[in-house]
Design a protein around this motif. Sequence first.
Motif, mmCIF file in Angstrom:
data_model
loop_
_atom_site.group_PDB
_atom_site.id
_atom_site.type_symbol
_atom_site.label_atom_id
_atom_site.label_comp_id
_atom_site.label_asym_id
_atom_site.label_seq_id
_atom_site.Cartn_x
_atom_site.Cartn_y
_atom_site.Cartn_z
ATOM 1 N N SER A 48 0.844 -1.192 0.000
ATOM 2 C CA SER A 48 0.000 0.000 0.000
ATOM 3 C C SER A 48 0.882 1.246 0.000
ATOM 4 O O SER A 48 1.935 1.271 0.630
ATOM 5 C CB SER A 48 -0.925 0.013 1.215
ATOM 6 N N LEU A 49 0.431 2.253 -0.738
ATOM 7 C CA LEU A 49 1.144 3.531 -0.820
ATOM 8 C C LEU A 49 0.118 4.640 -0.995
ATOM 9 O O LEU A 49 -0.989 4.405 -1.497
ATOM 10 C CB LEU A 49 2.111 3.548 -2.008
ATOM 11 N N THR A 50 0.487 5.846 -0.617
ATOM 12 C CA THR A 50 -0.365 7.006 -0.859
ATOM 13 C C THR A 50 -0.099 7.524 -2.267
ATOM 14 O O THR A 50 0.886 7.157 -2.915
ATOM 15 C CB THR A 50 -0.067 8.138 0.147
ATOM 16 N N SER A 51 -0.954 8.424 -2.689
ATOM 17 C CA SER A 51 -0.766 9.064 -3.992
ATOM 18 C C SER A 51 0.572 9.797 -4.033
ATOM 19 O O SER A 51 1.305 9.721 -5.026
ATOM 20 C CB SER A 51 -1.913 10.037 -4.253
ATOM 21 N N ALA A 52 0.897 10.494 -2.943
ATOM 22 C CA ALA A 52 2.168 11.232 -2.888
ATOM 23 C C ALA A 52 3.354 10.273 -2.975
ATOM 24 O O ALA A 52 4.341 10.560 -3.666
ATOM 25 C CB ALA A 52 2.243 12.059 -1.605
ATOM 26 N N ASP A 53 3.271 9.128 -2.277
ATOM 27 C CA ASP A 53 4.340 8.125 -2.342
ATOM 28 C C ASP A 53 4.533 7.635 -3.775
ATOM 29 O O ASP A 53 5.650 7.548 -4.277
ATOM 30 C CB ASP A 53 4.020 6.899 -1.471
ATOM 31 N N LEU A 54 3.413 7.315 -4.429
ATOM 32 C CA LEU A 54 3.476 6.798 -5.799
ATOM 33 C C LEU A 54 4.030 7.845 -6.755
ATOM 34 O O LEU A 54 4.877 7.539 -7.598
ATOM 35 C CB LEU A 54 2.093 6.326 -6.249
ATOM 36 N N ALA A 55 3.552 9.084 -6.636
ATOM 37 C CA ALA A 55 4.020 10.156 -7.519
ATOM 38 C C ALA A 55 5.524 10.372 -7.357
ATOM 39 O O ALA A 55 6.248 10.500 -8.345
ATOM 40 C CB ALA A 55 3.258 11.445 -7.237
ATOM 41 N N ALA A 56 5.994 10.368 -6.105
ATOM 42 C CA ALA A 56 7.424 10.589 -5.857
ATOM 43 C C ALA A 56 8.255 9.410 -6.356
ATOM 44 O O ALA A 56 9.280 9.602 -7.022
ATOM 45 C CB ALA A 56 7.666 10.809 -4.362
ATOM 46 N N GLN A 57 7.821 8.210 -6.045
ATOM 47 C CA GLN A 57 8.605 7.035 -6.443
ATOM 48 C C GLN A 57 8.673 6.877 -7.956
ATOM 49 O O GLN A 57 9.727 6.577 -8.515
ATOM 50 C CB GLN A 57 7.995 5.765 -5.833
ATOM 51 N N LEU A 58 7.539 7.090 -8.630
ATOM 52 C CA LEU A 58 7.479 6.866 -10.075
ATOM 53 C C LEU A 58 7.814 8.118 -10.882
ATOM 54 O O LEU A 58 7.877 8.060 -12.107
ATOM 55 C CB LEU A 58 6.095 6.339 -10.459
ATOM 56 N N LYS A 59 7.977 9.249 -10.176
ATOM 57 C CA LYS A 59 8.269 10.525 -10.828
ATOM 58 C C LYS A 59 7.187 10.868 -11.857
ATOM 59 O O LYS A 59 7.458 11.145 -13.031
ATOM 60 C CB LYS A 59 9.659 10.521 -11.460
ATOM 61 N N ILE A 60 5.932 10.807 -11.381
ATOM 62 C CA ILE A 60 4.780 11.122 -12.219
ATOM 63 C C ILE A 60 3.891 12.116 -11.474
ATOM 64 O O ILE A 60 4.049 12.326 -10.274
ATOM 65 C CB ILE A 60 3.964 9.857 -12.605
ATOM 66 N N SER A 61 2.952 12.705 -12.176
ATOM 67 C CA SER A 61 2.069 13.698 -11.571
ATOM 68 C C SER A 61 0.969 13.014 -10.751
ATOM 69 O O SER A 61 0.613 11.862 -11.014
ATOM 70 C CB SER A 61 1.417 14.548 -12.668
ATOM 71 N N PRO A 62 0.402 13.750 -9.794
ATOM 72 C CA PRO A 62 -0.736 13.217 -9.051
ATOM 73 C C PRO A 62 -1.907 12.852 -9.971
ATOM 74 O O PRO A 62 -2.633 11.895 -9.707
ATOM 75 C CB PRO A 62 -1.112 14.358 -8.096
ATOM 76 N N ALA A 63 -2.078 13.599 -11.049
ATOM 77 C CA ALA A 63 -3.151 13.288 -12.001
ATOM 78 C C ALA A 63 -2.914 11.934 -12.664
ATOM 79 O O ALA A 63 -3.860 11.165 -12.880
ATOM 80 C CB ALA A 63 -3.258 14.383 -13.057
ATOM 81 N N ALA A 64 -1.659 11.631 -12.977
ATOM 82 C CA ALA A 64 -1.341 10.330 -13.574
ATOM 83 C C ALA A 64 -1.609 9.214 -12.573
ATOM 84 O O ALA A 64 -2.137 8.150 -12.944
ATOM 85 C CB ALA A 64 0.118 10.300 -14.031
ATOM 86 N N VAL A 65 -1.275 9.440 -11.306
ATOM 87 C CA VAL A 65 -1.568 8.446 -10.260
ATOM 88 C C VAL A 65 -3.073 8.237 -10.172
ATOM 89 O O VAL A 65 -3.552 7.102 -10.140
ATOM 90 C CB VAL A 65 -1.004 8.885 -8.885
ATOM 91 N N SER A 66 -3.819 9.325 -10.156
ATOM 92 C CA SER A 66 -5.275 9.261 -10.035
ATOM 93 C C SER A 66 -5.895 8.442 -11.171
ATOM 94 O O SER A 66 -6.747 7.580 -10.943
ATOM 95 C CB SER A 66 -5.859 10.672 -10.021
ATOM 96 N N GLY A 67 -5.459 8.700 -12.393
ATOM 97 C CA GLY A 67 -5.992 7.958 -13.547
ATOM 98 C C GLY A 67 -5.646 6.485 -13.478
ATOM 99 O O GLY A 67 -6.486 5.621 -13.757
ATOM 100 N N ALA A 68 -4.428 6.184 -13.081
ATOM 101 C CA ALA A 68 -3.997 4.781 -12.974
ATOM 102 C C ALA A 68 -4.770 4.064 -11.887
ATOM 103 O O ALA A 68 -5.233 2.923 -12.075
ATOM 104 C CB ALA A 68 -2.498 4.722 -12.692
ATOM 105 N N VAL A 69 -4.945 4.728 -10.745
ATOM 106 C CA VAL A 69 -5.678 4.114 -9.637
ATOM 107 C C VAL A 69 -7.142 3.914 -10.009
ATOM 108 O O VAL A 69 -7.748 2.894 -9.660
ATOM 109 C CB VAL A 69 -5.522 4.954 -8.345
ATOM 110 N N ARG A 70 -7.711 4.865 -10.720
ATOM 111 C CA ARG A 70 -9.103 4.726 -11.163
ATOM 112 C C ARG A 70 -9.249 3.451 -12.006
ATOM 113 O O ARG A 70 -10.152 2.644 -11.787
ATOM 114 C CB ARG A 70 -9.545 5.963 -11.956
#
Length: 173
Positions: A48-70
């Motif tokens: 489990s990771l937060t959106s911020a964790d994922l964005a930082a680790q993958l070097k992607i935007s929060p919007a990209a995390v949101s779309g992927a998680v959706r």
Amino acid sequence: MTSTEGTPAQEDAVSRFVERFAGELTEAGMQRMASRVFAALLASETASLTSADLAAQLKISPAAVSGAVRYLTQVGMVAREREPGTRRERYVLHNEIWYETFTRRDQILLRWEKVLRDGAASLGADTAAGARTTETADFFAFMQEEMLTLMDRWRERKAQRAADGAAQDPSAS
């Protein structure tokens, strides 16, 4: 500290694994960002990771995390959980992700078989299209039967490994 933080060498190894596995998932047809987010969750110690964790680790935007998680949520591979006492959400892999994924696939095969059988009847058994559609329905029926057997075998194997592990762990007594 996220669950993937460690030495630079460890972080680099995790990053290489995430990108490699994500590439394989993308080649198999999963969306690229969803593949990367899924692989990062899989490689995290807590799944489990937060959106911020994922964005930082993958070097992607929060919007990209949101779309992927959706996408991952829609296909049942990830769940959202609220962090207690905060407004932040954590994205969590299901405990038996592959079992659940293939079980859902089994349900899809059953639906496809029904549609194909209806189609074969409409096309006519004496036509090339009807015969081809019947053979396809037979294939999906076979796959569905084999999937049930395979899932039973997996549960047995997993239970045996757990029993073997408990027998080898002296602190389990």
